[in-house]
Design an enzyme around this catalytic site. Structure first.
Site, short mmCIF file in Angstrom:
data_model
loop_
_atom_site.label_atom_id
_atom_site.label_comp_id
_atom_site.label_asym_id
_atom_site.label_seq_id
_atom_site.Cartn_x
_atom_site.Cartn_y
_atom_site.Cartn_z
N HIS A 163 0.21 -3.39 18.07
CA HIS A 163 0.27 -2.03 17.51
C HIS A 163 -0.66 -1.08 18.26
O HIS A 163 -1.43 -0.32 17.68
CB HIS A 163 -0.08 -2.06 16.01
CG HIS A 163 0.43 -0.87 15.25
ND1 HIS A 163 -0.34 0.25 15.02
CD2 HIS A 163 1.62 -0.61 14.67
CE1 HIS A 163 0.35 1.14 14.32
NE2 HIS A 163 1.56 0.64 14.10
N HIS B 86 -3.80 1.00 3.87
CA HIS B 86 -3.05 1.89 4.76
C HIS B 86 -2.67 3.14 3.98
O HIS B 86 -2.95 3.26 2.78
CB HIS B 86 -1.83 1.17 5.32
CG HIS B 86 -1.19 1.85 6.47
ND1 HIS B 86 -1.89 2.36 7.53
CD2 HIS B 86 0.13 2.12 6.75
CE1 HIS B 86 -1.05 2.90 8.41
NE2 HIS B 86 0.18 2.78 7.94
N ASP C 268 -0.12 -2.59 9.20
CA ASP C 268 -1.13 -1.59 9.55
C ASP C 268 -2.23 -1.60 8.49
O ASP C 268 -1.95 -1.60 7.30
CB ASP C 268 -0.49 -0.21 9.61
CG ASP C 268 0.49 -0.08 10.77
OD1 ASP C 268 0.67 -1.05 11.50
OD2 ASP C 268 1.06 1.02 10.92
N HIS D 69 5.57 -2.55 5.79
CA HIS D 69 5.57 -1.27 5.09
C HIS D 69 6.73 -0.43 5.60
O HIS D 69 7.43 -0.81 6.54
CB HIS D 69 4.23 -0.56 5.23
CG HIS D 69 3.84 -0.18 6.62
ND1 HIS D 69 3.57 -1.11 7.60
CD2 HIS D 69 3.66 1.03 7.20
CE1 HIS D 69 3.23 -0.50 8.72
NE2 HIS D 69 3.29 0.81 8.50
N ASP E 298 8.22 3.10 12.40
CA ASP E 298 7.98 2.24 13.57
C ASP E 298 7.97 0.75 13.19
O ASP E 298 7.87 -0.10 14.08
CB ASP E 298 6.68 2.62 14.28
CG ASP E 298 5.45 2.58 13.39
OD1 ASP E 298 5.59 2.81 12.18
OD2 ASP E 298 4.34 2.31 13.90
N HIS E 299 8.11 0.46 11.91
CA HIS E 299 8.21 -0.93 11.45
C HIS E 299 9.55 -1.22 10.78
O HIS E 299 9.79 -2.35 10.36
CB HIS E 299 7.09 -1.22 10.45
CG HIS E 299 5.72 -1.11 11.02
ND1 HIS E 299 4.93 -2.21 11.30
CD2 HIS E 299 4.99 -0.02 11.39
CE1 HIS E 299 3.77 -1.80 11.80
NE2 HIS E 299 3.80 -0.47 11.87
N HIS F 260 7.00 2.58 7.05
CA HIS F 260 6.92 3.55 8.14
C HIS F 260 7.98 3.22 9.19
O HIS F 260 8.28 2.04 9.46
CB HIS F 260 5.53 3.54 8.77
CG HIS F 260 4.54 4.38 8.01
ND1 HIS F 260 3.17 4.21 8.12
CD2 HIS F 260 4.72 5.40 7.13
CE1 HIS F 260 2.56 5.10 7.35
NE2 HIS F 260 3.47 5.82 6.73
#
Length: 321
Positions: free
Chosen positions: A273, A144, A215, A63, A67-68, A65
């Protein structure tokens, strides 16, 4: 086949761990590896692992976001300077193409290789995103806050051990024909006899299944993707008992990750995570929570390497230092 973790943290980097990323090292003769998510500083972490960017073949983003994703543009650019000239396929949610093209346009970045971006729609009827030599990859949407996917990687079955006594009875000497039969090819002998792999091996060795989830809060698709997996990589952002907070942000707890592994019939669970509130010393407690539900659970570590053995009866183990 091995999995290496470039980061096991959630949200942002901290002194305990980097943000999310995992590399799947394919077995011989593929000599390539695939990356799942690329949080900030992923390429810095890769410098500490025996994986060359020139051998990177596919990237799967769960996805969009940060942090990914924030480590992706730099990694793609560096690949050109690291001998990468072969095609690279990039998979992820709708918007990934715009993200990459915008950054490259604004920074004047060009690549020395072909980058093919495959955007995945949540309502797509075809869940198979790749079906090629040796492997198939399926994707399903998860639960998510934004569009998010999980991936199921299925290795093709392979012929079992060659029965050399039987081969010798057929007059087949050690050599190239052995290799072809071992690879699952049917061969025709000089006298016209046809020999199939099934007739000269001790059966079929099932391919391995690796499930990498983005996530997610608990959902049906997570179980479908993890069904019978040799290895399930599942987020466990919070400790058991914090389900309300986890679900508020579209995440899972340790016990929920373990329950998913148990219900899906997975063989092993690696949790990742983790919230920055937990130090590495506290991961032992998080493992303990998960093992109460699913005994073969462990907390993944940054730069940790985990081998997935092909034989069903084998046990996974960390690869040697």
């Amino acid at each position: 086949m091995k999995v290496w973790f470039t980061g096991t943290g959630a949200g942002r980097p901290n002194k305990h761990r980097n943000v999310t990323g995992a590399a799947l090292q394919l077995p011989e003769p593929h000599c390539a590896w695939w990356l799942f998510d690329a949080g900030e500083a992923t390429q810095h972490q890769l410098m500490k692992l025996p994986l060359k960017l020139s051998k990177l073949e596919k990237i799967f983003i769960t996805h969009l976001h940060g942090d990914h994703l924030y480590g992706l543009p730099g990694l793609l650019s560096t690949r050109s300077f690291d001998g990468g000239v072969s095609r690279l396929d990039l998979y992820g949610p709708i918007g990934l193409k715009k993200y990459i093209e915008t950054i490259f346009q604004l920074t004047g970045t060009t690549l020395d290789y072909e980058l093919v971006i495959h955007e995945l729609a949540e309502n797509a009827s075809d869940e198979v995103v790749y079906n090629g030599p040796g492997f198939k990859v399926e994707a399903k949407p998860l639960l998510h806050r934004v569009s998010c996917f999980g991936y199921r990687i299925t290795e093709s079955d392979a012929p079992g051990r060659l029965l050399t006594d039987k081969l010798q009875q057929l007059g087949i000497e050690a050599g190239p024909l052995y290799g072809r039969l071992k690879r699952g090819e049917t061969v025709t002998l000089a006298d016209g006899r046809v020999v199939t792999p099934a007739s000269v091996t001790d059966g079929i060795v099932p391919g391995r299944i690796v499930t990498v989830l983005g996530d997610t809060s608990p959902c049906a698709n997570a179980l479908l993707l993890a069904r019978g997996a040799d290895l399930l990589i599942h987020e466990a952002t919070f400790a058991a008992g914090m389900e309300a907070k986890a679900h508020e942000f579209g995440h899972s707890t340790t016990s929920e990750a373990a329950l998913a592994a148990r219900e899906a019939g997975a063989k092993r669970l690696l949790m990742t995570h983790f919230s920055g509130r937990y130090s590495n010393e506290e991961l032992v407690n998080l493992e303990g929570e998960a093992r109460m539900v699913f005994p073969n659970s462990a907390a993944a570590l940054d730069l940790g390497c985990y081998e997935i053995l092909r034989k069903v009866s084998g046990e996974e183990r960390g690869c040697p230092e």
